[in-house]
Structures are given as structure tokens and as C-alpha cells.
Design a protein around this motif. Structure first.
Motif, mmCIF file in Angstrom:
data_model
loop_
_atom_site.group_PDB
_atom_site.id
_atom_site.type_symbol
_atom_site.label_atom_id
_atom_site.label_comp_id
_atom_site.label_asym_id
_atom_site.label_seq_id
_atom_site.Cartn_x
_atom_site.Cartn_y
_atom_site.Cartn_z
ATOM 1 N N UNK A 95 -1.036 -6.250 9.826
ATOM 2 C CA UNK A 95 -3.386 -5.198 9.447
ATOM 3 C C UNK A 95 -3.374 -5.587 8.033
ATOM 4 N N UNK A 96 -4.503 -5.170 7.982
ATOM 5 C CA UNK A 96 -4.040 -5.046 6.198
ATOM 6 C C UNK A 96 -4.877 -3.157 6.224
ATOM 7 N N UNK A 97 -4.366 -2.496 5.439
ATOM 8 C CA UNK A 97 -4.555 -0.817 5.142
ATOM 9 C C UNK A 97 -4.927 -0.564 3.752
ATOM 10 N N UNK A 98 -6.153 -0.536 3.500
ATOM 11 C CA UNK A 98 -6.840 -0.048 2.586
ATOM 12 C C UNK A 98 -6.548 1.823 2.196
ATOM 13 N N UNK A 99 -5.806 2.094 1.690
ATOM 14 C CA UNK A 99 -5.870 3.290 0.650
ATOM 15 C C UNK A 99 -5.460 3.714 -0.602
ATOM 16 N N UNK A 100 -6.102 5.012 -1.122
ATOM 17 C CA UNK A 100 -5.791 4.767 -2.936
ATOM 18 C C UNK A 100 -4.431 5.608 -3.193
ATOM 19 N N UNK A 101 -4.912 4.559 -4.443
ATOM 20 C CA UNK A 101 -3.518 4.418 -5.125
ATOM 21 C C UNK A 101 -2.818 6.166 -5.399
ATOM 22 N N UNK A 102 -1.439 5.752 -5.558
ATOM 23 C CA UNK A 102 -1.048 6.655 -5.809
ATOM 24 C C UNK A 102 -0.228 6.765 -6.896
ATOM 25 N N UNK A 103 0.229 7.072 -8.200
ATOM 26 C CA UNK A 103 1.035 7.706 -9.631
ATOM 27 C C UNK A 103 -0.299 7.516 -10.414
ATOM 28 N N UNK A 104 -0.657 6.349 -10.485
ATOM 29 C CA UNK A 104 -1.754 6.575 -11.750
ATOM 30 C C UNK A 104 -2.571 6.368 -10.377
ATOM 31 N N UNK A 105 -4.388 7.441 -10.732
ATOM 32 C CA UNK A 105 -5.004 7.334 -9.564
ATOM 33 C C UNK A 105 -6.637 7.125 -9.998
ATOM 34 N N UNK A 106 -6.397 6.898 -11.380
ATOM 35 C CA UNK A 106 -7.817 5.926 -12.402
ATOM 36 C C UNK A 106 -8.074 4.616 -12.109
ATOM 37 N N UNK A 107 -7.345 4.608 -10.649
ATOM 38 C CA UNK A 107 -8.413 2.928 -10.391
ATOM 39 C C UNK A 107 -8.235 2.779 -8.452
ATOM 40 N N UNK A 108 -8.738 1.447 -8.703
ATOM 41 C CA UNK A 108 -10.094 1.223 -7.310
ATOM 42 C C UNK A 108 -8.739 1.110 -5.622
ATOM 43 N N UNK A 109 -8.925 2.012 -4.726
ATOM 44 C CA UNK A 109 -8.187 1.876 -3.636
ATOM 45 C C UNK A 109 -7.405 0.674 -4.294
ATOM 46 N N UNK A 110 -6.057 0.069 -3.075
ATOM 47 C CA UNK A 110 -5.233 -1.211 -2.639
ATOM 48 C C UNK A 110 -5.603 -1.363 -1.391
ATOM 49 N N UNK A 111 -5.073 -2.507 -1.176
ATOM 50 C CA UNK A 111 -4.718 -3.117 0.492
ATOM 51 C C UNK A 111 -3.736 -3.262 0.053
ATOM 52 N N UNK A 112 -2.908 -3.503 1.542
ATOM 53 C CA UNK A 112 -1.575 -3.235 1.770
ATOM 54 C C UNK A 112 -1.379 -3.805 3.149
ATOM 55 N N UNK A 113 -0.356 -4.629 2.777
ATOM 56 C CA UNK A 113 0.120 -5.537 4.084
ATOM 57 C C UNK A 113 1.447 -4.990 4.473
ATOM 58 N N UNK A 114 2.087 -6.769 5.425
ATOM 59 C CA UNK A 114 3.702 -6.774 5.438
ATOM 60 C C UNK A 114 3.533 -7.424 6.181
ATOM 61 N N UNK A 115 4.717 -8.520 5.684
ATOM 62 C CA UNK A 115 4.702 -9.710 5.962
ATOM 63 C C UNK A 115 6.257 -9.462 6.520
ATOM 64 N N UNK A 116 7.017 -10.601 7.299
ATOM 65 C CA UNK A 116 7.927 -10.793 7.767
ATOM 66 C C UNK A 116 8.590 -12.003 7.398
ATOM 67 N N UNK A 117 9.243 -12.364 7.154
ATOM 68 C CA UNK A 117 10.179 -13.573 6.459
ATOM 69 C C UNK A 117 11.427 -13.537 7.066
#
Length: 163
Positions: free
Chosen positions: A69-91
Motif C-alpha cells: 500500500x502507499x503510506x502518507x507520512x510526515x517528513x523526518x530530518x528536514x521538516x519544512x516540507x510536504x508530507x511524503x508518500x512511501x511504498x515498498x516494491x519487490x523485484x
């Protein structure tokens, strides 16, 4: 179309036709299995993820086995930016790890990734989380990814994958 579900006030998951996805085939000719974290927070990231899958499916030395699935989550490290979308792919791939890393970096460049500073906003980020059962510690590549288990952006999508 995406189905959206809030896990908390800061975490949202999205599901679509391609996320999560499981292939019904598994090539015997491609030797290595790689688990890749994908992310981004610039522009239409979910659409870019779909386009990334199309590009990956066209490469003769790579086979898409599964997506999370795709996860929308807050940034880490540099926080003055939009939230991230993250996923995992297996190849599956026939490429050796360093050549595969070069392939992923070319994909990032194709999708307009610019490396301005650490944890900067980006169109596409591709990280090798695992590569087969290998442990690699070189200047260019560390596998398993050194902080994968500390990041919700990896752990939550990975929890739905059949590793």
C-alpha cells in the motif's frame, strides 16, 4: 482511484489497483530478489509511482513481484516540507547489487530527482532495503538499509509484504 484510510492524525494509507499488487508469475531466470523503498513529496507522487511501475515492467532484467500500500507520512530530518508518500516494491533482477543501484539512480534521474541537500524534498527516492540475503557495506551501498527498522515509511508498508 485510491481508497484512503487514516491510521492516525499523521499517517494515512492509500490503496489502488497497483498498490498493493501481487504478480502471478515469478521468473526463474532472474536471480536476485530486491526489496525497494520508494518515496516522494514533490508533485503528483502517486501518479509518478504508477508510471514508475510501467517503466520497471518494461525492463528485461527486472520483474515486478509485489507492491505494498502507499503510506502518507510526515517528513523526518528536514521538516519544512510536504508530507511524503512511501511504498515498498519487490523485484527480481539479474543485476548485481552495485549495477542495480546504478539502475535505480538512473530511474530517479529520469523522474527528475535532484539532490540538493540531505532529506530535501524530492520527486522520487528509491532505496534498496534488502537485496537477497546479502550484507553489503561499501562506500556506495549499504544493505540492509541501515535505518529501515526505525522508519514508519518502511515498516508500515513492509508489514503487508510477504518477505
Amino acid at each position: 482511484m485510491y481508497l484512503k484510510h487514516s491510521l492516525s492524525d499523521r499517517l494515512v494509507i492509500f490503496k489502488s489497483r497497483c498498490f498493493p499488487y501481487k504478480s502471478v508469475t515469478n521468473s526463474k531466470y532472474l536471480r536476485y530478489e530486491a526489496i525497494i523503498g520508494i518515496g516522494g513529496n514533490v508533485g503528483d507522487v502517486k501518479r509518478r509511482f504508477n508510471h514508475l511501475l510501467i517503466v520497471i515492467k518494461r525492463h528485461v532484467k527486472v520483474e515486478l513481484l509485489e507492491t505494498s500500500l502507499i503510506l502518507k507520512n510526515p517528513p523526518f530530518g528536514y521538516k519544512e516540507q510536504d508530507d511524503f508518500f512511501n511504498s515498498i516494491i519487490v523485484l527480481k533482477t539479474s543485476m548485481e547489487p552495485k549495477i542495480f543501484l546504478d539502475y535505480l539512480m538512473r530511474l530517479e534521474k529520469r523522474f527528475a530527482r535532484k539532490r540538493s541537500f540531505e532529506n530535501a524534498p524530492r520527486t522520487l527516492d528509491l532505496d534498496i532495503i534488502f537485496f537477497d540475503d546479502r550484507i553489503i557495506n561499501s562506500k556506495k551501498l549499504t544493505v540492509p538499509h541501515p535505518h529501515w527498522f526505525k522508519r514508519e515509511s518502511v515498516v508500515i508498508p513492509l508489514s503487508g509484504i510477504r518477505v
